[in-house]
Design an enzyme around this catalytic site. Structure first.
Site, PDB file in Angstrom:
ATOM      1  CE1 TYR A 264     -21.804  39.463  10.268  1.00  0.00           C
ATOM      2  CE2 TYR A 264     -22.029  38.158  12.173  1.00  0.00           C
ATOM      3  CZ  TYR A 264     -21.368  39.101  11.489  1.00  0.00           C
ATOM      4  OH  TYR A 264     -20.283  39.634  11.970  1.00  0.00           O
ATOM      5  CG  ASP A 299     -24.600  45.521   6.941  1.00  0.00           C
ATOM      6  OD1 ASP A 299     -25.611  44.915   7.335  1.00  0.00           O
ATOM      7  OD2 ASP A 299     -23.508  45.542   7.794  1.00  0.00           O
ATOM      8  CE  LYS A 371     -28.686  48.700  11.353  1.00  0.00           C
ATOM      9  NZ  LYS A 371     -28.057  47.503  12.255  1.00  0.00           N
TER      10      LYS A 371
END
Lengths: 513, 248
Positions: A264, A299, A371
């Site tokens: 990330y 995500d 998640k």
């Protein structure tokens, strides 16, 4: 594999093997390098807190002083505890103050001096690790005493910028049904090369992650957990340039989950890839020991790339996160792999595609607390349509047995949630859970859903094969993930990467690995 | 068209609107609820809702109540008095911005950004440039037709100038948060004077919470953005500005 999708076990094994091969060179890099933040994390585990008059933490001052005189290539511990043993300093903070004033000449000790330094370092760093062990035991005891809520755990975000505003909001959210409270960090904290100190009341679109803020919020949630008779978990971010230090603070202050993704920071924050992978390994060793569940950030790929076209990049990243996580000592139960409901609702069969993706992830990682993130990209400001989309997201969560449900807000992208937005969002979750919570048991995917899942897995294997041909760092440099190109010699924090010298020693790693 | 209109519910001129809001009043028992609804009606009346009706009341925790209210707006909209703030450039979607850059330049638009001088506050420049973006909008790195070079903090003006030249920058963005002794104004002037003689001169864009956007000309820069600017606004401006330059 006995799933609803009929995935080919040989292909799943192949995908894992490819992810491992792609990750192994990175692991070797991490095993032979350290970073300024890893060394500062050692000092934090040894209990060094506080900051100078400019707000610069003593751990930075001390690590910088060691870097300037002895260098960090042998680790910070040997020079620091040698100086403590041979100088006239009652504790680490006194040493740090003297070192910041340029009064300490550090050296890398050998012989008996090295033995003494190691003993001192192991004792003090060991105390920090013992503190993490106590916190882990306390968490288990509290969960046993109270109750562990059933999954999916309901995850809600607070982010006022002021820890003293966050606390009542977090407690209210828990009373309204939240099982997990996440405190979003101030914009830009990931790019600070130090962790701010103390309780903070000003942040940009979030609240700074500090040791004191962690302590205050965990204490407040302990109170509300006892009041409600269920353990309410606390989440923050071990990411950015100070990932290892924040992981250590989280372990000592009993945070329960930490956002911690292998890529990330590279992709979305332009942090140097090498720095990120090295920091990530140490931070995950800490999380493994502290019993912290990591949350990964796949995500995010779907917010920049198309959620259908890029579905396989999510799976590839999850497999990499799994490999790196296992290698660092995390169990499956600590791998909160991320994914999201981000397909354009205007596409025909979009919900079926979402079901296919969510079920694929569930079946690939049966023991991971997945998640699942709500729609953000296609929340348009039409709050009524947004509420409906969130209901479909909730339905998909229950139908595919996701573990952590990040509660979607109908006002996503408009403003930070109103009190009423959160209440309506929880009402939405409760309705879907009560009306259709067991629907997954009677849902049988048809050929369309199965074929789509197989296609995504095939594409993931194809991409992993390409990554293995090129090398992971090259793939990242070429923009494979999240459309952004990140060369391995670019981005922030490369100057904090240090090749370990012969005789490098890190007391924390010795205890953790 | 009449120059005066009212909201439309299901009949012309009925003026019907719906609002929802929360009051810091409990609604846990019947008495509290009745009181809270009375308070909601009072607010609705003061908002100009005539004969307002509370159709939904819900206690949110022990201290708050949420209401959905319908009513007839007593206010009129005078169309001759409608004001629209003029913007010298249209706000475009990412795909349109990319298309426009491709049409005008036939290559990627190069953006070099930095926090200059002693300013270490990269929040602003990062919010505009990083893919992560700000306020639900992706940063300039997200645009396929832009190439972004983010030099980070504490960049000297000569270093910025030489890097901008080396990268053939179409636009140079600086962000300034520190305002002590008007440091932000000084930085903008320095940007203007440093690039004044550059040929071709890149677009000079300055951002920070304390700037007055009308001062761009005086400071020798092309555009000033202030608090609350989103990446999409900056991207739209850049696409518009390169189009205008090409047309000139």
């Amino acid at each position: 594999m006995t799933g609803k999708l009929g995935l080919d076990p040989a292909k799943v094994t192949r995908a894992r093997e490819l992810a491992r091969w792609a990750g192994e060179p990175i692991t070797r890099l991490a095993q032979t390098h350290t970073t300024s933040s890893i060394e500062r994390a050692v000092l934090r585990l040894a209990g060094l807190e506080g900051a100078d008059a400019d707000g610069m933490p003593w751990v930075n001052r001390l690590a910088d002083a060691v870097a300037d005189s002895a260098g960090l290539q042998h680790g910070v511990a040997l020079p620091v505890w040698d100086a403590l043993a041979t100088g006239d300093y009652p504790d680490l903070r006194s040493l740090a103050m003297a070192a910041a004033g340029g009064q300490v000449k550090f050296r890398v000790p050998d012989g008996a001096a090295a033995v003494a330094a190691r003993d001192g370092a192991l004792r003090e760093v060991g105390a920090g690790i013992a503190r993490m062990d106590e916190q882990r035991a306390l968490r288990s005891a509290m969960i046993a005493d109270l109750a562990d809520p059933p999954k999916p755990w309901i995850y809600l975000i607070v982010a006022t910028g002021d820890i003293y505003e966050d606390i009542p909001q977090a407690q209210a959210a828990a009373r309204e049904g939240a099982d997990i409270i996440a405190v979003i960090r101030s914009t830009g904290q990931s790019l600070l090369d130090y962790v701010p100190e103390g309780a903070t009341r000003e942040g940009y679109a979030g609240t700074y992650a500090t040791q004191e803020n962690f302590r205050l919020m965990r204490a407040a949630l302990d109170d509300v957990s006892r009041e409600l008779g269920r353990y309410v978990r606390l989440t923050n971010y071990a990411s950015g340039l100070c990932m290892p230090e924040i992981a250590a603070l989280a372990g000592m202050q009993r945070l329960d989950m930490m956002l911690n993704d292998c890529m990330y920071g590279i992709i979305f924050r332009d942090i140097n890839p090498v720095r990120t992978f090295i920091d990530q390994r140490f931070s995950r060793q800490v999380h493994a020991r502290a019993g912290i569940v990591i949350n990964t950030g796949e995500d995010n790929y779907l917010t920049t790339a198309d959620a259908v076209d890029a579905a396989h990049t999510v799976v590839v990243s999850q497999l990499l996160n799994e490999y790196f996580g296992h290698e660092a000592g995390l169990t499956d139960a600590q791998l909160g792999l991320g994914h999201a409901f981000e397909i354009n609702p205007a596409i025909p069969d979009s919900f079926l595609l979402e079901l296919a993706h969510a079920l694929l992830v569930r079946e690939l990682f049966p023991d991971a607390p997945l998640k699942y993130m709500p729609p953000t990209k296609h929340m348009t400001g039409n709050v009524f349509a947004g509420y409906l989309l969130d209901a479909f997201f909730n339905l998909c969560t229950f139908m595919t047995d996701q573990s952590i449900l990040l509660t979607g807000m109908m006002t996503e992208g408009i403003h930070t949630p109103f009190l009423s937005d959160r209440d309506l969002a929880l009402e939405n979750v409760r309705y879907v859970r009560s009306a259709a919570g067991r629907l997954g048991g009677s849902f049988v995917p048809d050929a369309f859903v199965r074929d789509r899942a197989h296609q995504v897995l095939d594409e993931a294997v194809g991409l992993l094969e390409r990554i293995n041909r090129e090398g992971l760092l090259t793939a990242i440099a070429e923009g494979t993930f999240g459309v952004t190109k990140r060369p391995s010699d670019g981005g922030r924090g490369l100057d904090g990467v240090i090749k370990q010298a012969d005789g490098y020693w890190n007391p924390a790693e010795e205890e953790l690995s | 068209m009449s120059s005066v209109i009212r909201p439309y519910g299901d009949t012309t001129g009925d003026g019907r609107v719906q609002v929802s809001f929360t009051l810091p009043l409990p609604a846990v028992d019947a008495d509290q609820r009745a009181f809270a609804e009375g308070a909601a009606l009072q607010l609705a009346a003061k908002m100009g809702l005539d004969a307002a009706m509370v159709v939904h009341t819900k206690a949110v925790g022990p201290d708050f109540s949420f209401f959905v209210v319908y009513g007839r707006a007593s206010h009129l909209v005078d169309l001759s008095q409608v004001k629209v703030t003029p913007r010298e450039y249209p706000l475009l979607a990412a795909a349109e911005i990319n298309l426009r850059i491709r049409e005008v330049l036939g290559r990627k638009l190069v953006v070099v950004g930095a926090c200059t001088g002693t300013d270490a506050h990269t929040v602003g420049i990062d919010a505009i440039l990083n893919v992560k973006g700000h306020a639900g909008e992706k940063g300039l790195e997200y645009y396929r037709e832009m190439r972004v070079v983010n030099l980070g903090s504490q960049v000297s003006m000569p270093a910025l100038a030489s890097r901008a030249a080396a990268e053939h920058a179409d636009a140079v963005l600086i962000s300034q948060v520190v305002t002590q002794r008007d440091a932000h104004l000084e930085a903008a002037r320095e940007l203007g004077s440093t690039f004044a003689a550059a040929s071709p001169r890149p677009l000079l864009v300055v951002g920070g919470p304390r700037y007055d956007p009308s001062m761009a000309g005086e400071l020798g820069v092309d555009k000033i953005f202030t608090r609350g600017t989103t990446p999409g606004e900056v991207a739209s401006y850049l696409a518009h500005a390169v189009s205008s330059l090409a047309a000139a």
